[in-house]
Structures are given as structure tokens and as C-alpha cells.
Design an enzyme around this catalytic site. Sequence first.
Site, PDB file in Angstrom:
ATOM      1  N   ALA A 150       0.818  -1.148   0.317  1.00 29.39           N
ATOM      2  CA  ALA A 150       0.107   0.102   0.167  1.00 29.39           C
ATOM      3  C   ALA A 150       0.619   1.096  -0.165  1.00 29.39           C
ATOM      4  O   ALA A 150       0.531   2.259  -0.198  1.00 29.39           O
ATOM      5  CB  ALA A 150      -0.689  -0.069   1.120  1.00 29.39           C
ATOM      6  N   TYR A 151       1.521   1.388   0.448  1.00 28.46           N
ATOM      7  CA  TYR A 151       2.807   2.161   0.595  1.00 28.46           C
ATOM      8  C   TYR A 151       3.272   2.132  -0.557  1.00 28.46           C
ATOM      9  O   TYR A 151       3.412   3.577  -2.248  1.00 28.46           O
ATOM     10  CB  TYR A 151       4.032   1.983   2.003  1.00 28.46           C
ATOM     11  CG  TYR A 151       5.339   2.851   1.163  1.00 28.46           C
ATOM     12  CD1 TYR A 151       6.032   2.460   0.527  1.00 28.46           C
ATOM     13  CD2 TYR A 151       5.591   4.289   2.391  1.00 28.46           C
ATOM     14  CE1 TYR A 151       7.457   3.250   0.730  1.00 28.46           C
ATOM     15  CE2 TYR A 151       6.600   5.153   2.044  1.00 28.46           C
ATOM     16  CZ  TYR A 151       7.371   4.376   1.013  1.00 28.46           C
ATOM     17  OH  TYR A 151       8.653   5.771   0.762  1.00 28.46           O
TER      18      TYR A 151
END
Length: 239
Positions: A150-151
Site C-alpha cells: 500500500a505504501y
Amino acid sequence: MTSPILITGAGQRIGLALAQHYLTQGQKVIITYRTRHDAVEKLAQQGVTCIHADFSTDAGINEFINTLKAHTQSLKAVIHNASSWDCEANNPDHAKLFDNMMRIHAKTPYLINMQCADLLLAYQQASGAAADIVHLTDYVVETGSPKHLAYAASKGALDNLTKSFSAKYAPNIKVNAVAPSLIIFNEHDDEQYRAKTLKKSLMGIEPGCQEIINSIDLLLQSQYITGRSIPVDGGRHLK
Ligand SMILES: NC(=O)C1=CN([C@@H]2O[C@H](COP(=O)(O)OP(=O)(O)OC[C@H]3O[C@@H](n4cnc5c(N)ncnc54)[C@H](OP(=O)(O)O)[C@@H]3O)[C@@H](O)[C@H]2O)C=CC1
Ligand SMILES: Nc1nc2c(c(=O)[nH]1)N=C([C@H](O)[C@@H](O)CO)CN2
């Protein structure tokens, strides 16, 4: 008109080094901080405008934008540095993690860029020089990351916003990114992790914040570079 440079998330590490660098150059500086580290107190004593901002909610982002506009009518540059390097292993609520990563790394820069362009235009009209937006992304924009999915996706969104905002705001505002890999370790990084990480690049060093300062200075001194991303990664792409 002495227009300030805004640096988000500048209470520590790279953002703090940037704030100290521009302060030393006699540049007016505005920072955001979430935690009031001792370093924030010192910056405030040195004349830096320190605005508390928690970008973990839409309300927090909008509150910051309103506070910023009460402090200045122009901006020479905005450096989007605030970030949270969170991983799926430590965040089992993946929906919440994804939302949090997108909000801090993409939605916050997006809303600030959309709603504060008038401050950057005021600098350009007064100085005749283009203003600047700089996005701090990450090397993993090129590769993805199996441990920080997600980062990495959110930094990829920020990389794409670099291109869109560059076309939207040219020629009065330049928009670029700096895409680092290892710059500085975290205090909790153990020797095994440090050794493994150093081996990931050709240069094999922990370069320190000056590398980011040098890259951003290049972008701010240029009147021609826009829509681009400067990789600061020690040749990691060739390892
Ligand atoms: N350090 C490195 O080696 C690398 C850094 N980068 C990028 O460079 C930039 C600077 O890195 P680094 O100095 O390590 O960053 P940090 O991890 O130290 O984070 C910078 C600041 O962001 C703030 N922040 C985090 N979440 C929020 C939030 N929700 N609202 C407001 N502020 C928030 C933190 O506040 P608080 O102090 O309260 O925690 C912190 O002070 C980042 O964008 C990072 O992704 C990319 C690759 C490598
Ligand atoms: N907000 C942050 N983002 C990143 C950090 C960090 O400390 N804070 N660190 C890294 C790593 O150094 C990585 O580039 C190498 O393992 C990535 N992003």
C-alpha cells in the site's frame, strides 16, 4: 516579497534537515509537524513558522490549509515530505492501511496543491520566476514492494500526480519528484537489516540527508526542469 518555503512533516530526519538548510540560507520557512519534537521548539525559536498538522483525516488536511492561508499570502515552494512507512505485516486491517497510505502520500499533496496554487502563483507574479512543488516519492515507485504494497502504491500515485500537476500548472509552477531509496536508517534498524539494505545499492552506503538537499536545490535553482523525478538511489536499479 519574501515568500516562504513550506516543508511538510519537518519535525525530524529529512524534513528537519531541509528546514535547517533553508533557514541557514536566510530563507523564510514554514513547516508542519505532527509530534512537537524538541527540534520543532528550536526551529520556532529560530523564527520558523511551525504549524501542527495531522494529515490522517480529511478534516486535518483542510484545517492545515486554512491555517496556512492565515499565515502567508505566497509560497516560493512546497516540499511534500510528510510520510509514514507502514507495512502490511504490522497492519492487519489492510483496508485501513491502504486508506492511510493513500491519504498521507497522495490525498494530502493533491489537496494542498489544488487549494494552495494561488499562493505559489503570487510568488511567481511578484518574482517573475516559476514557483516549485516537490514530491518526495520512493525508488519503489519503479519496482513495487512485496512488504510495503500500500505504501508503494501510494507513492506511485504521488509520482503520477507529479506529471499531472506539472502539465496543469506550467509554466508558472514547476512540479517534480525526488525518488530516494535508502537515505537514513531508523534508530530501531538492527545490524542485520542495515547490512542487508546497504548491499541493495551499487554505492553500498547510508548517504544521509544532504543528498536530498542537493537534489531539491537543483530543482529549485532550475527554471526548466518540470514533470520529472530525480532518482537518489545509489544505483540500486542496476544491482
Ligand atoms: N529515510 C529514507 O531512507 C527514505 C525516505 N523516503 C521518503 O523521504 C521522505 C522523508 O523521509 P523520512 O525523513 O525518513 O520521514 P519520516 O518517516 O521521518 O516521516 C517524516 C514525518 O512525517 C510525519 N507524518 C507521518 N504521518 C503523518 C500524518 N498522518 N500527518 C502529519 N505528519 C505525518 C511524521 O510525524 P511524527 O514526527 O509525528 O511521526 C514525521 O515527522 C518521506 O516522504 C519518505 O517516504 C524515501 C525513501 C527512503
Ligand atoms: N516515511 C518514510 N519512508 C521511508 C523510510 C522512512 O524511514 N520513512 N525508509 C525507507 C527505507 O530507507 C528504504 O528506502 C530502504 O530500505 C523507505 N521509505
